[in-house]
Each structure stands twice: as structure tokens, then as C-alpha cells.
Design a protein around this motif. Structure first.
Motif, PDB file in Angstrom:
ATOM      1  N   TRP A   1       0.820  -1.219   0.000  1.00 11.57           N
ATOM      2  CA  TRP A   1       0.000   0.000   0.000  1.00 11.57           C
ATOM      3  C   TRP A   1       0.853   1.268   0.000  1.00 11.57           C
ATOM      4  N   PHE A   2       1.979   1.221   0.690  1.00 10.17           N
ATOM      5  CA  PHE A   2       2.803   2.417   0.855  1.00 10.17           C
ATOM      6  C   PHE A   2       3.407   2.894  -0.460  1.00 10.17           C
ATOM      7  N   THR A   3       3.520   1.988  -1.450  1.00 11.19           N
ATOM      8  CA  THR A   3       4.109   2.401  -2.722  1.00 11.19           C
ATOM      9  C   THR A   3       3.237   3.418  -3.449  1.00 11.19           C
ATOM     10  N   ALA A   4       1.936   3.431  -3.157  1.00 14.97           N
ATOM     11  CA  ALA A   4       1.042   4.405  -3.791  1.00 14.97           C
ATOM     12  C   ALA A   4       1.393   5.830  -3.393  1.00 14.97           C
TER      13      ALA A   4
ATOM     14  N   GLY B   1       4.803  11.509  -4.880  1.00 13.30           N
ATOM     15  CA  GLY B   1       5.888  10.752  -4.269  1.00 13.30           C
ATOM     16  C   GLY B   1       7.027  11.631  -3.794  1.00 13.30           C
ATOM     17  N   ARG B   2       7.424  12.562  -4.609  1.00 17.20           N
ATOM     18  CA  ARG B   2       8.542  13.424  -4.221  1.00 17.20           C
ATOM     19  C   ARG B   2       8.160  14.327  -3.055  1.00 17.20           C
ATOM     20  N   ALA B   3       6.919  14.789  -3.044  1.00 16.04           N
ATOM     21  CA  ALA B   3       6.461  15.640  -1.944  1.00 16.04           C
ATOM     22  C   ALA B   3       6.417  14.868  -0.637  1.00 16.04           C
ATOM     23  N   VAL B   4       5.897  13.646  -0.680  1.00 20.63           N
ATOM     24  CA  VAL B   4       5.813  12.832   0.526  1.00 20.63           C
ATOM     25  C   VAL B   4       7.197  12.540   1.077  1.00 20.63           C
ATOM     26  N   LEU B   5       8.099  12.094   0.238  1.00 22.53           N
ATOM     27  CA  LEU B   5       9.427  11.709   0.704  1.00 22.53           C
ATOM     28  C   LEU B   5      10.247  12.907   1.160  1.00 22.53           C
ATOM     29  N   ARG B   6      10.012  14.038   0.543  1.00 26.59           N
ATOM     30  CA  ARG B   6      10.799  15.228   0.873  1.00 26.59           C
ATOM     31  C   ARG B   6      10.274  15.962   2.104  1.00 26.59           C
ATOM     32  N   HIS B   7       8.948  15.972   2.274  1.00 24.70           N
ATOM     33  CA  HIS B   7       8.358  16.855   3.284  1.00 24.70           C
ATOM     34  C   HIS B   7       7.570  16.138   4.379  1.00 24.70           C
TER      35      HIS B   7
ATOM     36  N   TYR C   1      18.321   7.936   8.081  1.00 27.60           N
ATOM     37  CA  TYR C   1      17.618   7.488   6.876  1.00 27.60           C
ATOM     38  C   TYR C   1      16.454   8.404   6.522  1.00 27.60           C
ATOM     39  N   VAL C   2      15.855   9.039   7.512  1.00 24.48           N
ATOM     40  CA  VAL C   2      14.819  10.036   7.223  1.00 24.48           C
ATOM     41  C   VAL C   2      15.422  11.217   6.482  1.00 24.48           C
ATOM     42  N   ARG C   3      16.558  11.717   6.960  1.00 25.21           N
ATOM     43  CA  ARG C   3      17.234  12.825   6.275  1.00 25.21           C
ATOM     44  C   ARG C   3      17.664  12.420   4.870  1.00 25.21           C
ATOM     45  N   ALA C   4      18.212  11.214   4.758  1.00 22.89           N
ATOM     46  CA  ALA C   4      18.691  10.744   3.452  1.00 22.89           C
ATOM     47  C   ALA C   4      17.541  10.614   2.465  1.00 22.89           C
ATOM     48  N   THR C   5      16.387  10.136   2.921  1.00 23.18           N
ATOM     49  CA  THR C   5      15.244   9.973   2.039  1.00 23.18           C
ATOM     50  C   THR C   5      14.732  11.307   1.541  1.00 23.18           C
TER      51      THR C   5
ATOM     52  N   GLY D   1      16.569  13.886   0.971  1.00 21.85           N
ATOM     53  CA  GLY D   1      17.516  14.334  -0.039  1.00 21.85           C
ATOM     54  C   GLY D   1      17.473  13.548  -1.325  1.00 21.85           C
ATOM     55  N   SER D   2      17.047  12.281  -1.248  1.00 20.77           N
ATOM     56  CA  SER D   2      17.013  11.426  -2.437  1.00 20.77           C
ATOM     57  C   SER D   2      15.588  11.203  -2.936  1.00 20.77           C
ATOM     58  N   ALA D   3      14.685  12.122  -2.615  1.00 17.92           N
ATOM     59  CA  ALA D   3      13.267  11.932  -2.942  1.00 17.92           C
ATOM     60  C   ALA D   3      13.039  11.721  -4.437  1.00 17.92           C
ATOM     61  N   ALA D   4      13.719  12.501  -5.263  1.00 19.19           N
ATOM     62  CA  ALA D   4      13.519  12.381  -6.713  1.00 19.19           C
ATOM     63  C   ALA D   4      13.978  11.014  -7.213  1.00 19.19           C
ATOM     64  N   ALA D   5      15.127  10.549  -6.726  1.00 19.99           N
ATOM     65  CA  ALA D   5      15.636   9.244  -7.151  1.00 19.99           C
ATOM     66  C   ALA D   5      14.721   8.124  -6.675  1.00 19.99           C
ATOM     67  N   ALA D   6      14.275   8.194  -5.426  1.00 13.67           N
ATOM     68  CA  ALA D   6      13.420   7.135  -4.885  1.00 13.67           C
ATOM     69  C   ALA D   6      12.097   7.064  -5.636  1.00 13.67           C
ATOM     70  N   GLN D   7      11.482   8.207  -5.869  1.00 12.38           N
ATOM     71  CA  GLN D   7      10.216   8.202  -6.612  1.00 12.38           C
ATOM     72  C   GLN D   7      10.423   7.647  -8.018  1.00 12.38           C
ATOM     73  N   SER D   8      11.506   8.038  -8.665  1.00 11.69           N
ATOM     74  CA  SER D   8      11.780   7.550 -10.016  1.00 11.69           C
ATOM     75  C   SER D   8      12.009   6.048 -10.033  1.00 11.69           C
ATOM     76  N   LEU D   9      12.676   5.528  -9.007  1.00 11.99           N
ATOM     77  CA  LEU D   9      12.924   4.096  -8.912  1.00 11.99           C
ATOM     78  C   LEU D   9      11.602   3.326  -8.859  1.00 11.99           C
ATOM     79  N   PHE D  10      10.696   3.768  -8.000  1.00  7.55           N
ATOM     80  CA  PHE D  10       9.401   3.095  -7.882  1.00  7.55           C
ATOM     81  C   PHE D  10       8.589   3.237  -9.165  1.00  7.55           C
ATOM     82  N   TRP D  11       8.622   4.410  -9.795  1.00  4.32           N
ATOM     83  CA  TRP D  11       7.826   4.643 -11.004  1.00  4.32           C
ATOM     84  C   TRP D  11       8.332   3.805 -12.166  1.00  4.32           C
ATOM     85  N   GLN D  12       9.646   3.659 -12.287  1.00  9.31           N
ATOM     86  CA  GLN D  12      10.198   2.827 -13.354  1.00  9.31           C
ATOM     87  C   GLN D  12       9.810   1.367 -13.161  1.00  9.31           C
ATOM     88  N   TYR D  13       9.679   0.943 -11.911  1.00 10.03           N
ATOM     89  CA  TYR D  13       9.205  -0.414 -11.639  1.00 10.03           C
ATOM     90  C   TYR D  13       7.776  -0.585 -12.165  1.00 10.03           C
TER      91      TYR D  13
END
Length: 299
Positions: A153-156, A164-170, A198-202, A204-216
Motif C-alpha cells: 500500500w505504501f508504494t502508492a 511521491g517526491r512531496a511525501v518523501l521530501r516533506h 535514513y529520514v534525512r537521506a530519504t 535528499g534522495s526523494a527524486a531518485a526514490a520516486q523515479s525508482l518506484f515509477w520505473q518499476y
């Protein structure tokens, strides 16, 4: 250089750090020096190279551990594209080339384990063996996957470009929730400092993480539905280690690879959840020794 790559590194005096130019970006690599077999260690979400520090402590210099940050994660530079599995596999192979390593052992956790399977299918000649943690293999049985889709569910909240980028960043509470609720015993698995890192790292890497999930979503899910990987065979000797209490990749999703692999064994760690390198580093280290003992003797 992107600002997230300038953050102070978590302290681990055993690790040596460097950056290598690979395929149009600069990847950060943490290396734990050892005299044994070199192992490429691929982290998952929402982590980076530091995910392996407990396992490295257990191995105590017996292996040369190569722990890169995937493109856009941790202290590796991000790019607008390049987060599909084939591109990340290209990154990993190019990194090995840059290090002058023809053949290594492979260890992956979560997304890093998904990437590890792709690497073994694409370039089996580069890997002496594979240890996959907390990830289903490329041939899961539909009857095991479908009843458990709700667990993702969390992948949504992650995969869609704007949300995705807003959630991970903010929304740091989201990452904190995942880390705490995807392990069997949060107090034993994490320190508050690790969760904060890991919260801080996420963020900072929000764009990469969202892109990773979207490409999947764009590439891997259609391939799974079509059974694309059923035309491929895993020839790298593989041990798949799962948590008996993993709430993301449940034990039933680990079965069924026998027709597609020369040698793939599955083992469950009792009482453990989705983050075996944090929850059970000793068991992971034992699995490393077991999987790569023959390789060390050959070397």
C-alpha cells in the motif's frame, strides 16, 4: 553537486570513501577493506551504504566489502533519468569495471536484491555467487503475489511523480513509519540516530526514490504480468534469505523458483522482518560466509 551529496557521512571509522565517475554521474562508494573475496553490496529503500555497517562489523575484515550508493541515493549524484533496473545494472557493471574487478560476489537487500537478480541474469559471468535478502525472485507465483498486494500500500504514496517526491521530501513521519513497522522489533533493530539518518537521506534522495518506484511500475510490473523473465535462467549460485515475519515480502512469495534456476536455496530467519541487515546482522554474516566460502577457497 547536488546538496544531498554534501551532507556529513555517518561515522564508521572502518569505511573508506571515494567517488567514481560512472556513466554520466558520480557514484559514492564506501569500502570496508578485507583480505578475502570482494563483495558488491547493494542497499535497498530507504537506505544507502550505511545499511551494511552492522554486517561489516560481523565480518571483521574477512571480505572486501564494496558498498555503493545507487544513483541519486546517499552521496551519489542524481540525474534526471537512469533509475530503471537495466540502467542501474549498467551502473553496477561500470562501477566494477572502474574498480578493475572482473568477478565478485554479490549481496543485495530489498531494491538492491531486485537489482541483484537483474545483474545475475544479465551478466552471470561477473558474479561468483549471490545472496539476496528480503526480496522475491523474478518468477513469483501469481497465487502467492495477488493475495499480498495490499502489503505494498505504501508504494502508492511514493511512485507518482508529484505526490511521491512531496511525501518523501516533506513528510518525514512516512519514512519513519516504514522503518519502524517493517521490522519485527523496532527497538532492537534501530537506534534513533539510524532512523534520523535514513529520514534525512530519504528527503535528499526523494527524486531518485520516486523515479525508482515509477520505473518499476512502467517496466517491471508489465514484464511480471507477461512472464518475460520466464524465458531466462538463473545460473549464478544463489541463497535467498527472508524474514519469517517480513510484512512486505512474505515467505510464500519466495517459493517457486526451482524450474528457473540451476541452484537457488531459500531460507527463513525466524522472528525477523524486512530489514535483515539491521535485525539479524550475525545471521546475514553467516550466510555470507556460507555462500562465498567456496569462492574464498578458490581465490
Amino acid at each position: 553537486m547536488a546538496s544531498h551529496t554534501e551532507r556529513p557521512l555517518p561515522h564508521d571509522e572502518r569505511a573508506e570513501h571515494r567517488r567514481l565517475d560512472v556513466r554520466g554521474t558520480r557514484l559514492h562508494l564506501a569500502e570496508y577493506a578485507g583480505t578475502g573475496t570482494p563483495l558488491l553490496m547493494l542497499h535497498g529503500f530507504p537506505q544507502h551504504w550505511y545499511a551494511w555497517h552492522k554486517v561489516a562489523g560481523q565480518l571483521a575484515g574477512g571480505y572486501r566489502l564494496l558498498c555503493p550508493d545507487l544513483r541519486g541515493f546517499g552521496w551519489s549524484e542524481g540525474t534526471p533519468r537512469g533509475y530503471d533496473m537495466d540502467s542501474l545494472a549498467d551502473d553496477a557493471l561500470a562501477l566494477l569495471d572502474a574498480l578493475g574487478l572482473e568477478r565478485v560476489g554479490l549481496v543485495g537487500h530489498d531494491w538492491g536484491a531486485h537489482l541483484g537478480f537483474r545483474l545475475c541474469l544479465r551478466a552471470p559471468e561477473r558474479f561468483t555467487g549471490y545472496l539476496a535478502l528480503n526480496m522475491s525472485h523474478p518468477w513469483p507465483r501469481h497465487r502467492a503475489v495477488l493475495p499480498n498486494l495490499w502489503r505494498l500500500w505504501f508504494t502508492a504514496f511514493v511512485e507518482y511523480p508529484v505526490l511521491g517526491r512531496a511525501v518523501l521530501r516533506h513528510w518525514p513521519g512516512f519514512t519513519r513509519f516504514l522503518l519502524r513497522h517493517q521490522v519485527a522489533d523496532p527497538a532492537a533493530a534501530w537506534t534513533e540516530a539510524e532512523i534520523a539518518e535514513y529520514v534525512r537521506a530519504t528527503s535528499g534522495s526523494a527524486a531518485a526514490a520516486q523515479s525508482l518506484f515509477w520505473q518499476y511500475v512502467l517496466h517491471d510490473i508489465p514484464a511480471l504480468v507477461r512472464g518475460t523473465r520466464r524465458r531466462e535462467r538463473l545460473t549464478v549460485p544463489t541463497l535467498l534469505l527472508g524474514g519469517a515475519r517480513d510484512s512486505v515480502v512474505v515467505p510464500s512469495m519466495l517459493a517457486g523458483a526451482e524450474p528457473y534456476a540451476d541452484e537457488l536455496r531459500v531460507r527463513l530467519v525466524p522472528g525477523a522482518g524486512h530489514y535483515l541487515p539491521q535485525e539479524r546482522p550475525a545471521e546475514v554474516a553467516d550466510a555470507v560466509r556460507e555462500r562465498f566460502a567456496a569462492c574464498a577457497q578458490q581465490n
